[in-house]
Design a protein around this motif. Structure first.
Motif, PDB file in Angstrom:
ATOM      1  N   ALA A 236       4.522  12.562  -1.083  1.00 51.15           N
ATOM      2  CA  ALA A 236       4.172  11.194  -1.453  1.00 51.15           C
ATOM      3  C   ALA A 236       4.468  10.219  -0.313  1.00 51.15           C
ATOM      4  CB  ALA A 236       4.941  10.785  -2.716  1.00 51.15           C
TER       5      ALA A 236
ATOM      6  N   LEU B 147       0.827  -1.211   0.000  1.00 54.31           N
ATOM      7  CA  LEU B 147       0.000   0.000   0.000  1.00 54.31           C
ATOM      8  C   LEU B 147       0.858   1.256   0.000  1.00 54.31           C
ATOM      9  CD1 LEU B 147      -2.693  -1.155   2.574  1.00 54.31           C
ATOM     10  CD2 LEU B 147      -3.048  -0.811   0.125  1.00 54.31           C
ATOM     11  N   PHE B 148       1.917   1.253   0.817  1.00 50.47           N
ATOM     12  CA  PHE B 148       2.816   2.396   0.880  1.00 50.47           C
ATOM     13  C   PHE B 148       3.476   2.653  -0.472  1.00 50.47           C
ATOM     14  CE2 PHE B 148       7.173   3.913   1.302  1.00 50.47           C
ATOM     15  CZ  PHE B 148       7.002   5.090   2.004  1.00 50.47           C
TER      16      PHE B 148
ATOM     17  N   GLY C 177       2.628   1.611  -3.485  1.00 49.95           N
ATOM     18  CA  GLY C 177       1.673   2.001  -4.508  1.00 49.95           C
ATOM     19  C   GLY C 177       1.270   3.462  -4.387  1.00 49.95           C
ATOM     20  N   LYS C 178       1.044   3.913  -3.143  1.00 52.47           N
ATOM     21  CA  LYS C 178       0.633   5.299  -2.935  1.00 52.47           C
ATOM     22  C   LYS C 178       1.747   6.272  -3.312  1.00 52.47           C
ATOM     23  CE  LYS C 178      -2.310   8.404  -1.431  1.00 52.47           C
ATOM     24  NZ  LYS C 178      -3.587   8.657  -2.149  1.00 52.47           N
TER      25      LYS C 178
ATOM     26  N   HIS D  31       0.456   7.503   5.633  1.00 52.83           N
ATOM     27  CA  HIS D  31      -0.924   7.703   6.066  1.00 52.83           C
ATOM     28  C   HIS D  31      -1.762   6.464   5.763  1.00 52.83           C
ATOM     29  CE1 HIS D  31      -4.890   9.544   6.627  1.00 52.83           C
ATOM     30  NE2 HIS D  31      -5.209   9.066   5.431  1.00 52.83           N
ATOM     31  N   ILE D  32      -1.703   5.984   4.524  1.00 58.43           N
ATOM     32  CA  ILE D  32      -2.538   4.842   4.154  1.00 58.43           C
ATOM     33  C   ILE D  32      -2.064   3.569   4.859  1.00 58.43           C
ATOM     34  CG2 ILE D  32      -1.194   4.270   2.077  1.00 58.43           C
ATOM     35  CD1 ILE D  32      -5.028   4.026   2.468  1.00 58.43           C
TER      36      ILE D  32
ATOM     37  N   SER E 287       1.927  10.643   2.381  1.00 57.65           N
ATOM     38  CA  SER E 287       0.663  10.031   1.949  1.00 57.65           C
ATOM     39  C   SER E 287       0.733   8.515   2.056  1.00 57.65           C
ATOM     40  CB  SER E 287       0.349  10.429   0.496  1.00 57.65           C
ATOM     41  OG  SER E 287       0.197  11.823   0.372  1.00 57.65           O
ATOM     42  N   GLY E 288       1.910   7.960   1.724  1.00 49.86           N
ATOM     43  CA  GLY E 288       2.095   6.514   1.827  1.00 49.86           C
ATOM     44  C   GLY E 288       2.020   6.022   3.260  1.00 49.86           C
TER      45      GLY E 288
ATOM     46  N   ASP F 273       2.053   6.408  -7.101  1.00 50.31           N
ATOM     47  CA  ASP F 273       0.930   7.144  -7.692  1.00 50.31           C
ATOM     48  C   ASP F 273       1.112   8.653  -7.518  1.00 50.31           C
ATOM     49  OD1 ASP F 273      -0.216   4.778  -8.430  1.00 50.31           O
ATOM     50  OD2 ASP F 273      -1.668   4.714  -6.779  1.00 50.31           O
ATOM     51  N   GLU F 274       1.488   9.068  -6.300  1.00 47.07           N
ATOM     52  CA  GLU F 274       1.670  10.494  -6.036  1.00 47.07           C
ATOM     53  C   GLU F 274       2.832  11.069  -6.840  1.00 47.07           C
ATOM     54  OE1 GLU F 274      -0.196  12.515  -4.431  1.00 47.07           O
ATOM     55  OE2 GLU F 274      -1.588  11.066  -3.561  1.00 47.07           O
TER      56      GLU F 274
END
Length: 527
Positions: free
Chosen positions: A480, A437-438, A440-441, A486-487, A483-484, A444-445
């Motif tokens: 980024a 998840l980290f 991928g996020k 965070h998820i 955000s990573g 993406d960012e």
């Protein structure tokens, strides 16, 4: 030293003792033995952290960058697969001899790893090291289970948490120092003096009670199926999303092999005369619930250890050299809380409140960490880590304590190994899921705001590379990463809710052993 305590065996099916406990051994004798056990425990915990710091130098010397991940994977696989087997062998043939054997195997693997001439040899020798490491952690927990009554075991929780803190803080520092001044081979040779001290002390001072043991054939088929199943699970969580896509043929085949092997293992265990993991221990409600809580604690703990330093280095511009110190608020909180919980457990015999409060604090801490962004100060993130550390402090040793108190003494080894295995598998799943998840996020960012695909391929830029990026790209990368995290932490908090629910259903069964009002334990809670 005189023979240590004997806790009366209960009846089959999980009914605990009905006889009174013998007098506890002198505390000084116990402390000497526990000190020796903690040295052995430190061996297993320090190794990966020291070697991780030395890996760039090792790759530079031996080459084989494409096989780098296998240096860690081989060790992890061997440790996870051998854990339940070591526990069962200790139950069958005596814990002291089996434990000493695991130390010797670990030290042999360390020497061979230090002598490796290419990456292939290093991977093979690391597997030997991991094989020994599987017996180290289980041996420590099972011997303490034999040595100290559950009611008194809380006194030593702080020591165990302290060893973990020392390993996590000191491992990277020691690894860097050894690699810089002595060479990477000494990151393996450093195990020899510690191991020698542990061997001498344990041989000299550890005297466990004599018990009748029924020598039966080892459940080789069950051991083989369990090893295949665990290996497949660890490879799925290690390779999925990195080496191979999650929906790739390789991952799907591994999942199928793992499911088939574990299903076969469960069937074999119902027929085996001396099963590797006696399934009747899972009929005990507390044992099963603690296995679930331990899995979730491992999921969260190792995910946090992976992503917190990355966040602080990438977003808060902390030094990578002192990465172990970045976790100090969490580790100190965990150690202090574990010590307090242990003392309270010893003095009162009560423990249910600790997994409940610990699980709740764990979820709160993860939720707070999920709120970190590019403007979060180190002080604020330190407070959040302290909350998570407090939750882990309530959980890390209590899960083992309750699990061991829920089985007969003859199953102490498999109870310890099963609890350790669930925590290990939890950490493997945690790193894989939170990591996917980290990554991928972040990708993406970066693809959306980082100025092109050149920076989107990597979710982990080092400090030197980060400093060379243009300011807009660097700021995009910091956003980024935040955000990573965070998820990743938000998912960790959601998973942690399972531990909260499981803890609420734990039944307070009096702990065996000494205490101001020690009484024989009543019937345990069965599912």
């Amino acid at each position: 030293m005189a023979d240590l305590i004997k806790t009366a065996d209960g009846k089959a099916g999980g009914t605990p003792a009905t006889k009174a406990e013998p007098p506890a051994p002198p505390q000084r004798s116990v402390r000497v033995v526990v000190l020796a056990l903690m040295i052995a425990m430190l061996l297993a915990m320090l190794d990966n952290l020291i070697v991780g710091t030395a890996m760039p130098t090792i790759v530079g010397d031996l080459g084989g960058l494409e096989h780098l991940s296998w240096v860690v994977t081989a060790y992890t696989l061997a440790t996870a697969a051998s854990t339940p087997i070591w526990g069962k062998l200790g139950d069958m043939y005596g814990r002291k001899g089996i434990f000493l054997t695991s130390i010797v195997i670990f030290l042999i693997g360390s020497v061979l790893s230090g002598m490796a001439q290419d990456m292939g040899q290093l991977i093979g020798f690391r597997a030997i090291q991991g094989l020994g490491a599987g017996g180290l952690m289980v041996g420590v927990m099972a011997i303490i289970g034999d040595l100290v009554p559950p009611r008194e075991r809380g006194k030593y929780q702080g020591m165990m948490a302290g060893v973990m803190a020392i390993a996590m803080i000191g491992g990277p520092l020691v690894g860097g120092t050894i690699t810089d001044h002595l060479g990477w081979r000494w990151s393996f040779y450093i195990n020899l003096p510690l191991g020698a001290v542990a061997l001498v002390m344990i041989t000299a001072v550890l005297h466990l009670p004599k018990r009748e043991r029924t020598k039966r054939n080892v459940d080789y088929l069950g051991a083989a199926l369990l090893t295949i199943g665990i290996t497949a699970i660890v490879l799925v969580t290690t390779w999925g999303g990195s080496e191979y896509d999650w929906n790739s043929a390789v991952i799907m085949e591994l999942i199928a092999i793992g499911v088939a092997a574990l299903a076969g293992f469960l069937f074999v265990e119902t027929k085996a005369a001396e099963p590797i993991i006696p399934l009747h221990i899972f009929r005990n409600r507390n044992f099963t619930l603690m296995s679930v809580v331990g899995f979730m604690a491992g999921f969260v703990m190792f995910g946090a250890v992976l992503f917190l330093p990355l966040y602080q280095q990438s977003v808060q511009h902390a030094s990578a050299t002192n990465s172990g110190l970045l976790l100090l608020p969490m580790l100190l909180s965990m150690m202090v809380v574990s010590l307090i919980a242990g003392r309270v457990t010893t003095s009162t015999g009560k423990y249910k409140v600790f997994p409940v409060v610990g699980s709740i604090l764990m979820v709160i801490g993860l939720f707070l960490l999920a709120q970190m962004d590019t403007g979060t100060s180190r002080f604020t993130s330190g407070l959040y880590m302290a909350v998570l550390g407090a939750g882990m402090g309530f959980l890390m040793q209590i899960t083992m304590l309750v699990a061991q108190n829920s089985v007969e003494l003859k199953d102490m080894g498999v109870a310890s190994s099963s609890t350790t295995l669930f925590r290990t598998l939890g950490s493997s799943f945690g790193v894989a899921i939170m990591g996917a998840l980290f990554t991928g996020k972040v990708q993406d960012e970066m693809a959306a705001h980082g100025g092109g695909a050149a920076t989107a391929h990597s979710a982990q830029l080092d400090a030197a590379s980060l400093a060379k990026l243009p300011v807009p790209v660097r700021e995009a990368y910091e956003f980024a990463v935040s955000s990573g995290t965070h998820i990743a932490f938000l998912v960790g908090a959601s998973v942690g809710l399972v531990a909260v629910v499981a803890s609420l259903f734990v039944k307070e069964v009096p702990l065996r052993g000494a205490g101001p009002e020690a009484k024989p334990a009543p019937a345990v809670a069965e599912i």
